[in-house]
Design a protein around this motif. Structure first.
Motif, PDB file in Angstrom:
ATOM      1  N   ALA A   1       0.832  -1.207   0.000  1.00  8.21           N
ATOM      2  CA  ALA A   1       0.000   0.000   0.000  1.00  8.21           C
ATOM      3  C   ALA A   1       0.866   1.256   0.000  1.00  8.21           C
ATOM      4  O   ALA A   1       0.574   2.235  -0.717  1.00  8.21           O
ATOM      5  CB  ALA A   1      -0.928  -0.014   1.215  1.00  8.21           C
ATOM      6  N   GLU A   2       1.937   1.241   0.775  1.00  7.91           N
ATOM      7  CA  GLU A   2       2.828   2.398   0.813  1.00  7.91           C
ATOM      8  C   GLU A   2       3.509   2.594  -0.545  1.00  7.91           C
ATOM      9  O   GLU A   2       3.685   3.727  -1.007  1.00  7.91           O
ATOM     10  CB  GLU A   2       3.872   2.219   1.910  1.00  7.91           C
ATOM     11  CG  GLU A   2       3.291   2.258   3.322  1.00  7.91           C
ATOM     12  CD  GLU A   2       2.588   3.566   3.626  1.00  7.91           C
ATOM     13  OE1 GLU A   2       3.105   4.633   3.222  1.00  7.91           O
ATOM     14  OE2 GLU A   2       1.509   3.520   4.251  1.00  7.91           O
ATOM     15  N   GLN A   3       3.906   1.504  -1.184  1.00  6.79           N
ATOM     16  CA  GLN A   3       4.514   1.617  -2.504  1.00  6.79           C
ATOM     17  C   GLN A   3       3.539   2.215  -3.511  1.00  6.79           C
ATOM     18  O   GLN A   3       3.917   3.048  -4.347  1.00  6.79           O
ATOM     19  CB  GLN A   3       4.977   0.238  -2.975  1.00  6.79           C
ATOM     20  CG  GLN A   3       6.187  -0.310  -2.251  1.00  6.79           C
ATOM     21  CD  GLN A   3       7.467   0.414  -2.613  1.00  6.79           C
ATOM     22  OE1 GLN A   3       7.533   1.117  -3.630  1.00  6.79           O
ATOM     23  NE2 GLN A   3       8.493   0.271  -1.781  1.00  6.79           N
ATOM     24  N   ALA A   4       2.287   1.782  -3.449  1.00  9.46           N
ATOM     25  CA  ALA A   4       1.294   2.301  -4.397  1.00  9.46           C
ATOM     26  C   ALA A   4       1.033   3.783  -4.155  1.00  9.46           C
ATOM     27  O   ALA A   4       0.917   4.572  -5.111  1.00  9.46           O
ATOM     28  CB  ALA A   4       0.002   1.499  -4.269  1.00  9.46           C
ATOM     29  N   LYS A   5       0.961   4.215  -2.897  1.00 12.52           N
ATOM     30  CA  LYS A   5       0.710   5.624  -2.588  1.00 12.52           C
ATOM     31  C   LYS A   5       1.846   6.523  -3.056  1.00 12.52           C
ATOM     32  O   LYS A   5       1.636   7.699  -3.377  1.00 12.52           O
ATOM     33  CB  LYS A   5       0.494   5.809  -1.083  1.00 12.52           C
ATOM     34  CG  LYS A   5      -0.873   5.374  -0.600  1.00 12.52           C
ATOM     35  CD  LYS A   5      -1.152   5.821   0.812  1.00 12.52           C
ATOM     36  CE  LYS A   5      -0.243   5.132   1.816  1.00 12.52           C
ATOM     37  NZ  LYS A   5      -0.621   5.493   3.204  1.00 12.52           N
ATOM     38  N   ALA A   6       3.051   5.959  -3.084  1.00  7.98           N
ATOM     39  CA  ALA A   6       4.214   6.781  -3.451  1.00  7.98           C
ATOM     40  C   ALA A   6       4.133   7.305  -4.879  1.00  7.98           C
ATOM     41  O   ALA A   6       4.825   8.268  -5.233  1.00  7.98           O
ATOM     42  CB  ALA A   6       5.495   5.968  -3.272  1.00  7.98           C
ATOM     43  N   SER A   7       3.278   6.719  -5.708  1.00  4.14           N
ATOM     44  CA  SER A   7       3.148   7.188  -7.086  1.00  4.14           C
ATOM     45  C   SER A   7       2.416   8.526  -7.160  1.00  4.14           C
ATOM     46  O   SER A   7       2.515   9.232  -8.168  1.00  4.14           O
ATOM     47  CB  SER A   7       2.403   6.156  -7.932  1.00  4.14           C
ATOM     48  OG  SER A   7       1.026   6.081  -7.544  1.00  4.14           O
ATOM     49  N   GLU A   8       1.643   8.846  -6.106  1.00  2.00           N
ATOM     50  CA  GLU A   8       0.881  10.093  -6.042  1.00  2.00           C
ATOM     51  C   GLU A   8      -0.031  10.256  -7.250  1.00  2.00           C
ATOM     52  O   GLU A   8      -0.178  11.336  -7.822  1.00  2.00           O
ATOM     53  CB  GLU A   8       1.819  11.299  -5.913  1.00  2.00           C
ATOM     54  CG  GLU A   8       2.633  11.282  -4.620  1.00  2.00           C
ATOM     55  CD  GLU A   8       3.475  12.525  -4.440  1.00  2.00           C
ATOM     56  OE1 GLU A   8       3.518  13.348  -5.391  1.00  2.00           O
ATOM     57  OE2 GLU A   8       4.078  12.687  -3.371  1.00  2.00           O
ATOM     58  N   THR A   9      -0.667   9.163  -7.645  1.00  2.00           N
ATOM     59  CA  THR A   9      -1.652   9.191  -8.723  1.00  2.00           C
ATOM     60  C   THR A   9      -2.952   8.612  -8.189  1.00  2.00           C
ATOM     61  O   THR A   9      -2.982   7.928  -7.160  1.00  2.00           O
ATOM     62  CB  THR A   9      -1.185   8.351  -9.920  1.00  2.00           C
ATOM     63  OG1 THR A   9      -1.059   6.976  -9.507  1.00  2.00           O
ATOM     64  CG2 THR A   9       0.166   8.845 -10.441  1.00  2.00           C
ATOM     65  N   ASP A  10      -4.033   8.910  -8.910  1.00  2.00           N
ATOM     66  CA  ASP A  10      -5.323   8.366  -8.488  1.00  2.00           C
ATOM     67  C   ASP A  10      -5.314   6.847  -8.512  1.00  2.00           C
ATOM     68  O   ASP A  10      -5.857   6.192  -7.604  1.00  2.00           O
ATOM     69  CB  ASP A  10      -6.426   8.894  -9.422  1.00  2.00           C
ATOM     70  CG  ASP A  10      -6.693  10.382  -9.228  1.00  2.00           C
ATOM     71  OD1 ASP A  10      -6.286  10.912  -8.165  1.00  2.00           O
ATOM     72  OD2 ASP A  10      -7.276  11.002 -10.132  1.00  2.00           O
ATOM     73  N   THR A  11      -4.696   6.280  -9.548  1.00  2.00           N
ATOM     74  CA  THR A  11      -4.626   4.818  -9.629  1.00  2.00           C
ATOM     75  C   THR A  11      -3.840   4.256  -8.454  1.00  2.00           C
ATOM     76  O   THR A  11      -4.221   3.241  -7.848  1.00  2.00           O
ATOM     77  CB  THR A  11      -3.969   4.383 -10.951  1.00  2.00           C
ATOM     78  OG1 THR A  11      -4.743   4.874 -12.043  1.00  2.00           O
ATOM     79  CG2 THR A  11      -3.871   2.862 -11.032  1.00  2.00           C
ATOM     80  N   GLY A  12      -2.731   4.910  -8.106  1.00  2.00           N
ATOM     81  CA  GLY A  12      -1.919   4.455  -6.981  1.00  2.00           C
ATOM     82  C   GLY A  12      -2.670   4.536  -5.668  1.00  2.00           C
ATOM     83  O   GLY A  12      -2.582   3.616  -4.835  1.00  2.00           O
ATOM     84  N   TRP A  13      -3.427   5.619  -5.464  1.00  2.00           N
ATOM     85  CA  TRP A  13      -4.201   5.748  -4.226  1.00  2.00           C
ATOM     86  C   TRP A  13      -5.275   4.670  -4.146  1.00  2.00           C
ATOM     87  O   TRP A  13      -5.480   4.053  -3.089  1.00  2.00           O
ATOM     88  CB  TRP A  13      -4.837   7.137  -4.133  1.00  2.00           C
ATOM     89  CG  TRP A  13      -3.880   8.184  -3.657  1.00  2.00           C
ATOM     90  CD1 TRP A  13      -3.222   9.107  -4.406  1.00  2.00           C
ATOM     91  CD2 TRP A  13      -3.460   8.382  -2.302  1.00  2.00           C
ATOM     92  NE1 TRP A  13      -2.417   9.882  -3.626  1.00  2.00           N
ATOM     93  CE2 TRP A  13      -2.540   9.462  -2.318  1.00  2.00           C
ATOM     94  CE3 TRP A  13      -3.755   7.771  -1.098  1.00  2.00           C
ATOM     95  CZ2 TRP A  13      -1.930   9.934  -1.163  1.00  2.00           C
ATOM     96  CZ3 TRP A  13      -3.154   8.241   0.053  1.00  2.00           C
ATOM     97  CH2 TRP A  13      -2.252   9.313   0.022  1.00  2.00           C
TER      98      TRP A  13
END
Length: 235
Positions: free
Chosen positions: A144-156
């Motif tokens: 989850a932390e890795q995905a948030k690091a993208s700072e995109t809607d898809t990542g969130w």
């Protein structure tokens, strides 16, 4: 009931790797794999030489198990001794090594002959500090932390899914916190003796069509034919 193994190879808490069981051929194969005999006044068994290091001991134990299995012996190889890649039809090159470890654990659970053994294996998954479930929960939290690091809607959105998965695993572990102890407390039903099975068969067998000698049916006298009518005479 599972068939007991012919040969048991295990690592003891002291670190010694021993092998027990088998016939003369099995013993010959164990010796060929590097096992040496250990004797006492009342018994004997086979062990690997000391001070070889765990990695080498694991290799030799796995090699012995493969040789024994190849000629038809049932071998119980202790946890942690098996080395070499495990392949499946969906992973022919054996790259999913972490999934393989769970698969081996599942195989050991399927072969468990006592609830004590089954409970011990279950604790590898359910232990609240070091079990598979808690480690998987931590894995999804990291994802989850890795995905948030993208700072995109898809990542969130993906991070929310990962966080939900972590929460589900944590909740599952809490629900099953005492499952291993409950499993350990179970008892296998005793198998009935052959006499009890025979008695049970006759007690539950459906009744046959004949319960005694046939009863003679009384003869019924044939009914007399009606008198023939006389023809009317007229003059």
């Amino acid at each position: 009931m599972p068939t007991p193994p012919d040969v048991v190879i295990t690592r003891h808490p002291t670190g010694n790797v021993t092998a027990e069981g088998g016939d003369e051929l099995a013993v010959a194969l164990l010796k060929r794999a590097g096992f040496v005999i250990e004797t006492t006044p009342l018994s004997f068994w086979y062990r690997l030489p000391w001070d070889m290091g765990e990695a080498r001991e694991n290799e030799m134990a796995s090699h012995a198990a493969r040789m024994l299995t190849a000629v038809g012996y049932r071998v119980d190889l202790g946890p942690g001794l098996r080395v070499g890649r495990l392949t499946t039809p969906s992973d022919p090159q054996g790259k999913r090594v972490h999934g393989q470890q769970i698969l081996r654990l599942t195989d050991e659970l399927n072969d468990a002959e006592t609830y004590e053994t089954a409970a011990d294996l279950t604790e590898h998954v359910l232990d609240p500090d070091d079990g598979v479930l808690v480690r998987l929960s931590e894995f999804f939290e990291a994802a989850a932390e890795q995905a948030k690091a993208s700072e995109t809607d898809t990542g969130w959105n993906l991070s929310y899914d990962f966080t939900e998965a972590a929460t589900t695993l944590t909740s599952l572990g809490e629900d099953l916190h005492d499952a291993a102890e409950q499993l350990r407390a179970l008892d296998r039903p005793a198998m009935p003796s052959w006499k009890a099975q025979v008695a049970n068969y006759y007690a539950t067998a459906p009744p046959s069509g004949r319960t005694g000698p046939p009863t003679a049916t009384p003869e019924v006298p044939a009914a007399a034919p009606p008198p023939a009518s006389k023809p009317n005479r007229t003059r």
